[in-house]
Design an enzyme around this catalytic site. Structure first.
Site, PDB file in Angstrom:
ATOM      1  N   TYR A   1     -13.350  54.077  49.663  1.00 50.54           N
ATOM      2  CA  TYR A   1     -12.715  53.578  48.124  1.00 50.54           C
ATOM      3  C   TYR A   1     -12.753  51.930  48.169  1.00 50.54           C
ATOM      4  CZ  TYR A   1      -9.694  54.313  44.275  1.00 50.54           C
ATOM      5  OH  TYR A   1      -9.173  54.297  42.976  1.00 50.54           O
TER       6      TYR A   1
ATOM      7  N   ARG B   1     -18.016  47.393  34.237  1.00 48.06           N
ATOM      8  CA  ARG B   1     -16.941  46.695  34.671  1.00 48.06           C
ATOM      9  C   ARG B   1     -16.474  47.555  35.838  1.00 48.06           C
ATOM     10  NH1 ARG B   1     -12.998  48.052  36.836  1.00 48.06           N
ATOM     11  NH2 ARG B   1     -11.500  48.824  35.233  1.00 48.06           N
TER      12      ARG B   1
ATOM     13  N   LYS C   1     -14.770  58.128  43.508  1.00 46.34           N
ATOM     14  CA  LYS C   1     -13.851  58.903  42.864  1.00 46.34           C
ATOM     15  C   LYS C   1     -13.664  60.331  43.296  1.00 46.34           C
ATOM     16  CE  LYS C   1     -11.949  55.204  40.608  1.00 46.34           C
ATOM     17  NZ  LYS C   1     -10.618  54.761  40.597  1.00 46.34           N
TER      18      LYS C   1
ATOM     19  N   GLU D   1     -14.728  56.102  33.635  1.00 42.06           N
ATOM     20  CA  GLU D   1     -14.232  55.077  34.576  1.00 42.06           C
ATOM     21  C   GLU D   1     -15.168  53.538  34.800  1.00 42.06           C
ATOM     22  OE1 GLU D   1     -12.151  56.213  37.336  1.00 42.06           O
ATOM     23  OE2 GLU D   1     -11.925  54.000  37.897  1.00 42.06           O
ATOM     24  N   ASP D   2     -14.585  52.562  34.957  1.00 41.17           N
ATOM     25  CA  ASP D   2     -15.150  51.301  34.900  1.00 41.17           C
ATOM     26  C   ASP D   2     -15.984  51.055  33.686  1.00 41.17           C
ATOM     27  OD1 ASP D   2     -13.452  51.201  37.143  1.00 41.17           O
ATOM     28  OD2 ASP D   2     -14.595  50.623  38.686  1.00 41.17           O
TER      29      ASP D   2
ATOM     30  N   ASP E   1      -9.517  56.552  33.415  1.00 37.43           N
ATOM     31  CA  ASP E   1      -8.586  56.183  34.623  1.00 37.43           C
ATOM     32  C   ASP E   1      -7.992  54.833  34.628  1.00 37.43           C
ATOM     33  OD1 ASP E   1      -7.485  56.793  37.179  1.00 37.43           O
ATOM     34  OD2 ASP E   1      -9.630  55.933  37.890  1.00 37.43           O
ATOM     35  N   ASP E   2      -8.827  53.814  34.064  1.00 39.03           N
ATOM     36  CA  ASP E   2      -8.566  52.588  34.230  1.00 39.03           C
ATOM     37  C   ASP E   2      -7.207  52.255  33.373  1.00 39.03           C
ATOM     38  OD1 ASP E   2     -10.426  51.428  36.101  1.00 39.03           O
ATOM     39  OD2 ASP E   2     -11.822  52.061  34.523  1.00 39.03           O
TER      40      ASP E   2
ATOM     41  N   ASN F   1      -9.130  44.557  41.834  1.00 35.84           N
ATOM     42  CA  ASN F   1      -9.866  44.874  42.963  1.00 35.84           C
ATOM     43  C   ASN F   1     -11.358  44.275  42.835  1.00 35.84           C
ATOM     44  OD1 ASN F   1      -7.973  47.022  43.948  1.00 35.84           O
ATOM     45  ND2 ASN F   1      -8.581  48.193  42.214  1.00 35.84           N
TER      46      ASN F   1
HETATM   47  N1  LIG Z   1      -5.082  49.013  41.008  1.00 36.42           N
HETATM   48  C1  LIG Z   1      -5.600  49.717  40.185  1.00 36.42           C
HETATM   49  O1  LIG Z   1      -5.549  51.090  40.529  1.00 36.42           O
HETATM   50  C2  LIG Z   1      -6.605  49.400  39.097  1.00 36.42           C
HETATM   51  C3  LIG Z   1      -7.099  48.111  39.258  1.00 36.42           C
HETATM   52  N2  LIG Z   1      -7.992  47.509  38.113  1.00 36.42           N
HETATM   53  C4  LIG Z   1      -8.497  46.351  38.382  1.00 36.42           C
HETATM   54  O2  LIG Z   1      -7.924  45.440  37.368  1.00 36.42           O
HETATM   55  C5  LIG Z   1      -8.809  44.389  36.930  1.00 36.42           C
HETATM   56  C6  LIG Z   1      -8.889  44.408  35.383  1.00 36.42           C
HETATM   57  O3  LIG Z   1      -9.476  45.665  35.060  1.00 36.42           O
HETATM   58  P1  LIG Z   1      -9.353  45.957  33.503  1.00 36.42           P
HETATM   59  O4  LIG Z   1      -8.185  45.823  33.065  1.00 36.42           O
HETATM   60  O5  LIG Z   1      -9.956  47.299  33.292  1.00 36.42           O
HETATM   61  O6  LIG Z   1     -10.411  44.939  32.973  1.00 36.42           O
HETATM   62  P2  LIG Z   1     -10.519  44.345  31.649  1.00 36.42           P
HETATM   63  O7  LIG Z   1     -11.846  43.275  31.614  1.00 36.42           O
HETATM   64  O8  LIG Z   1     -10.359  45.183  30.654  1.00 36.42           O
HETATM   65  O9  LIG Z   1      -9.259  43.199  31.791  1.00 36.42           O
HETATM   66  C7  LIG Z   1      -9.325  41.954  32.314  1.00 36.42           C
HETATM   67  C8  LIG Z   1      -8.636  41.217  31.500  1.00 36.42           C
HETATM   68  O10 LIG Z   1      -8.160  39.927  32.106  1.00 36.42           O
HETATM   69  C9  LIG Z   1      -8.381  38.786  31.250  1.00 36.42           C
HETATM   70  N3  LIG Z   1      -8.474  37.494  32.021  1.00 36.42           N
HETATM   71  C10 LIG Z   1      -9.613  37.413  32.850  1.00 36.42           C
HETATM   72  N4  LIG Z   1      -9.490  36.251  33.443  1.00 36.42           N
HETATM   73  C11 LIG Z   1      -8.350  35.719  33.063  1.00 36.42           C
HETATM   74  C12 LIG Z   1      -7.503  34.800  33.411  1.00 36.42           C
HETATM   75  N5  LIG Z   1      -7.889  33.675  34.234  1.00 36.42           N
HETATM   76  N6  LIG Z   1      -6.102  34.624  32.930  1.00 36.42           N
HETATM   77  C13 LIG Z   1      -5.809  35.658  31.901  1.00 36.42           C
HETATM   78  N7  LIG Z   1      -6.323  36.643  31.596  1.00 36.42           N
HETATM   79  C14 LIG Z   1      -7.727  36.840  32.227  1.00 36.42           C
HETATM   80  C15 LIG Z   1      -9.600  39.220  30.539  1.00 36.42           C
HETATM   81  O11 LIG Z   1      -9.535  38.595  29.301  1.00 36.42           O
HETATM   82  P3  LIG Z   1     -10.568  38.577  28.265  1.00 36.42           P
HETATM   83  O12 LIG Z   1     -10.097  40.030  27.480  1.00 36.42           O
HETATM   84  O13 LIG Z   1     -10.370  37.226  27.249  1.00 36.42           O
HETATM   85  O14 LIG Z   1     -12.018  38.477  28.845  1.00 36.42           O
HETATM   86  C16 LIG Z   1      -9.482  40.796  30.069  1.00 36.42           C
HETATM   87  O15 LIG Z   1      -8.526  40.820  29.045  1.00 36.42           O
HETATM   88  C17 LIG Z   1     -10.072  44.844  37.932  1.00 36.42           C
HETATM   89  O16 LIG Z   1     -10.130  43.915  39.070  1.00 36.42           O
HETATM   90  C18 LIG Z   1      -9.996  46.118  38.376  1.00 36.42           C
HETATM   91  O17 LIG Z   1     -10.587  46.349  39.436  1.00 36.42           O
HETATM   92  C19 LIG Z   1      -8.192  48.302  37.210  1.00 36.42           C
HETATM   93  C20 LIG Z   1      -7.999  49.725  36.916  1.00 36.42           C
HETATM   94  C21 LIG Z   1      -6.872  50.385  38.166  1.00 36.42           C
HETATM   95  C1  LIG Z   2      -9.095  51.354  41.030  1.00 31.88           C
HETATM   96  C2  LIG Z   2      -9.814  51.191  39.726  1.00 31.88           C
HETATM   97  O1  LIG Z   2     -10.040  52.136  39.142  1.00 31.88           O
HETATM   98  C3  LIG Z   2     -10.568  50.129  39.362  1.00 31.88           C
HETATM   99  O2  LIG Z   2     -10.394  48.955  39.997  1.00 31.88           O
HETATM  100  O3  LIG Z   2     -11.061  49.908  38.552  1.00 31.88           O
HETATM  101 MG   LIG Z   3     -11.740  51.910  37.798  1.00 31.47          MG
END
Ligand SMILES: NC(=O)C1=CN([C@@H]2O[C@H](COP(=O)(O)OP(=O)(O)OC[C@H]3O[C@@H](n4cnc5c(N)ncnc54)[C@H](OP(=O)(O)O)[C@@H]3O)[C@@H](O)[C@H]2O)C=CC1
Ligand SMILES: CC(=O)C(=O)O
Ligand SMILES: [Mg+2]
Length: 625
Positions: free
Chosen positions: A191, A244, A262, A334-335, A357-358, A481
């Site tokens: 993972y 993503r 997953k 997912e993603d 999931d995200d 991540n």
């Molecule tokens: N720990 C966990 O269980 C999980 C972790 N994650 C991680 O979280 C991260 C984001 O995932 P997710 O939310 O799905 O992705 P998204 O692309 O939906 O969200 C990322 C957001 O961050 C914004 N962004 C990017 N750069 C900046 C910056 N410098 N300042 C402010 N905002 C910024 C983007 O803006 P804009 O919309 O303008 O592009 C976007 O809205 C990934 O790395 C993923 O691996 C996700 C799910 C679960």
């Molecule tokens: C953990 C997870 O789902 C992610 O980073 O997208």
């Molecule tokens: Mg994910």
């Protein structure tokens, strides 16, 4: 061992109802009942089998074992071994069923049944294995020890990943035993973070199909494509379109590593049978130029399809899944990139058993961490001030679930309202635009800082110091991540806050020594939630996912955190207890499904935790008599 030849059934299901020959009585139920056409899709070969006693029904007959199901309620009583002595012989086809025996060399090549050197003398005799194995017989425990020793020899995480994948394809039970018994050591391999690198290099390391690829080329034939997958009784699908992948961006078809990873966790952490899990990657192209130019890229070489073309393929997939596997198939998105993720969830949330999931799993795990932080630090969620870096799937999903818990608002500047994506709008606030995160921290004075930006090292020294100057115990989540994208490291969080931060991250960090203390950073990852959530949905026969189930899952997870955990700096219980944790989550989710009238497996079992545990897949070898 045997598998039923389903061709006769497929050709004429109605004609098949009769007894097995006497010689199979001990190994097979005596009466075969073809499932009624009303509740089963004949074309996928599903069938019900009644036992001698007719007290329980064996269904989903597959490769030597079957699930025992209460005929009245349809509730599963777990998987039962149906091997018997008679299976040791090469059976002739039996009319109307034929029994084919996997033995000898093909048995060693069958990952579902292969035991390698753990085949006993008796099994070697009866299954034509003499000479195909060296003389030594060893236990599964020794095999685990040996594999772990071998894996530890590799210095490069990707090599460890490949060794694990190789084992999964060689000996499934050993793979799961190894993973379950050593979950804290091996989770970072199968993972995050290693799975991220595996996806980046998926074209180079690809060897055998681990799931189903559905590309634009398959339009109009998605149902046929799904039917090519050898397992028929699928209960969970994890699907991505690869746009993503973690915080690594668009990896196209190479995103397959994510559903595969997953689903390994669905089995190892949540106890769902591996044969009931189906990884799917929808390939609509990629906008990643590097991959399009990569000779080892395995996906479609074209820009991503969007709009109607995209929607039509997705719709065909969603329709085919339900048609092939029934109403209660669980689909985990997912993603996906956020411009599709929210729309897909909204579109299919009312017609399918789906969750993202995200958005939702992440929200639930973060809420759990916050509930446990409040429990041990004192205070209530309603008194906190939250600042998010990143208002995408994870960020707004978390905000929404917290808001559901405390009815509070988020923190996006509303002067940008017009240009905001729809999922961001509810979180827009009246505030002067701020350019730097540190200025936002100083202006908003958050007690909790949550990173979901996908951008590594954005929680700088100044940001963490600002949080530490505002709060005695600043709560900092770096959720992005893989490790390279984490907003800050554990070392940075603890050092810059002088050991005062309550820190959790999406990818794991090693314990960190600061002053006289050793801090163990918690892993705020949706892997705590989705396996238990999925198990709860499946065991209750839920037909829809409801937000209250996510709240219930968060409460259940938080309820597993002890003072001892928290004293070490942990907001989550250790992963080594994850199966017990998943059983508790599953029980609460199932209870909620029953309460909301969304469960179809009736009546509900009396003790849901025990029931959840009893449903869990065991990686222990079976004895083949
Ligand atoms: N720990 C966990 O269980 C999980 C972790 N994650 C991680 O979280 C991260 C984001 O995932 P997710 O939310 O799905 O992705 P998204 O692309 O939906 O969200 C990322 C957001 O961050 C914004 N962004 C990017 N750069 C900046 C910056 N410098 N300042 C402010 N905002 C910024 C983007 O803006 P804009 O919309 O303008 O592009 C976007 O809205 C990934 O790395 C993923 O691996 C996700 C799910 C679960
Ligand atoms: C953990 C997870 O789902 C992610 O980073 O997208
Ligand atoms: Mg994910």
């Amino acid at each position: 061992m045997f598998s039923l030849n389903r061709s006769a059934f497929l050709n004429n299901p109605a004609s098949i109802s009769g007894s097995f020959p006497d010689k199979h009585r001990r190994i097979l139920p005596t009466r075969v009942v073809v499932a009624g056409s009303s509740n089963r899709d004949k074309s996928n070969g599903s069938l019900l089998m009644a036992t001698d006693e007719s007290t329980a029904t064996l269904k989903e007959m597959r490769d030597g074992y079957a699930e025992v199901v209460d005929p009245k309620s349809g509730v599963s009583g777990g998987v039962q071994d149906v091997y018997g002595e008679d299976t040791a012989t090469e059976d002739q086809p039996v009319t109307p069923w034929s029994v084919s025996v996997a033995s000898g060399y093909s048995l060693l090549r069958d990952p579902h049944h292969n035991k390698g050197l753990a085949f006993s003398e008796k099994e070697r005799n009866s299954h034509y294995l003499r000479g195909l194995l060296p003389p030594t017989v060893i236990s599964q425990e020794l095999q685990v020890k040996k594999m772990l020793h071998n894996i530890r020899q590799y210095q490069v995480p990707l090599q460890k990943y490949m060794a694990m994948m190789d084992l999964q394809e060689r000996n499934q039970k050993l793979f799961y035993k190894l993973l379950i018994d050593n979950v804290e050591e091996l989770l970072p391999i199968v993972y995050t973070p290693t799975v991220g690198e595996a996806c980046q290099k998926y074209g180079s390391i690809y060897s055998r199909p681990q799931g189903v690829f559905i590309s634009l080329k398959d339009k109009g034939k998605v149902l046929e494509v799904l039917r090519n997958w050898p397992e028929k009784n699928i209960q969970v699908i994890v699907v991505t379109d690869g746009e993503r992948i973690l915080g690594l961006g668009d990896l196209g078809c190479h995103g397959m590593g994510i559903p595969v990873g997953k689903l390994s966790l669905y089995t190892a952490l949540g106890g769902i049978r591996p044969s009931a899990c189906l990884p799917v990657t929808i390939d609509v192209g990629t906008n990643n130029e590097k991959l399009l130019d990569d000779e080892f890229y395995i996906g479609l070489r074209q820009k991503r399809a969007i709009g109607q073309e995209y929607a039509e393929l997705l719709h065909e997939f969603m329709t085919a899944v339900k048609q092939n596997y029934g109403e209660r198939i669980l689909i985990q998105f997912e993603d996906f990139a956020n411009h599709n993720a929210f729309d897909l969830l909204e579109k299919y949330g009312t017609t399918h058993l789906v969750f993202n999931d995200d958005i939702q799993g992440t929200a639930s795990v973060v809420l759990a961490g916050l509930i446990s932080a409040m429990k041990f630090l004192g205070g209530s969620l309603a008194d906190q001030r939250f600042l998010f870096l990143g208002a995408g799937e994870a960020g707004t999903g978390i905000a929404e679930l917290i808001a559901l818990e405390i009815s509070k608002q988020g923190l996006i500047v509303s002067s940008r309202l017009e240009s905001l994506q729809h999922f961001k709008k509810p979180w827009a606030h009246e505030h002067e635009p701020v350019k730097e995160l540190v200025d936002a921290v100083n202006a908003i004075k958050p007690t909790i800082l949550i990173g979901t930006s996908g951008q590594g090292r954005t929680f700088t020294k100044e940001v963490v110091e600002a949080m530490a100057s505002l709060n005695e115990k600043p709560i900092i989540f770096s959720l992005s991540n893989p490790t390279s994208q984490s907003e800050c490291t554990a070392e940075e969080a603890y050092t810059w806050s002088q050991g005062r931060a309550i820190f959790a991250s999406g990818s794991p960090f090693d314990p960190f020594e600061y002053g006289d203390n050793v801090f163990v950073p918690g892993q705020a990852n949706n892997a705590y939630i989705f396996p238990g959530l999925g198990l709860g949905l499946i065991m209750s026969g839920a037909i829809r996912v409801h937000d209250d189930m996510l709240l219930a899952a968060a409460e259940a997870l938080a309820g597993q955190v002890t003072q001892e955990n928290f004293d070490k700096g942990l907001l989550y219980p250790p992963f080594k207890n994850i199966r017990k944790i998943s059983a508790h989550i599953a029980a609460e989710v199932a209870a909620k499904a029953y309460e909301l009238g969304l469960a179809t497996r009736l009546p509900p079992p009396k003790d849901l935790v025990k029931y959840a545990e009893s449903c869990m897949y065991s990686p222990a070898y079976r004895t083949y008599r």
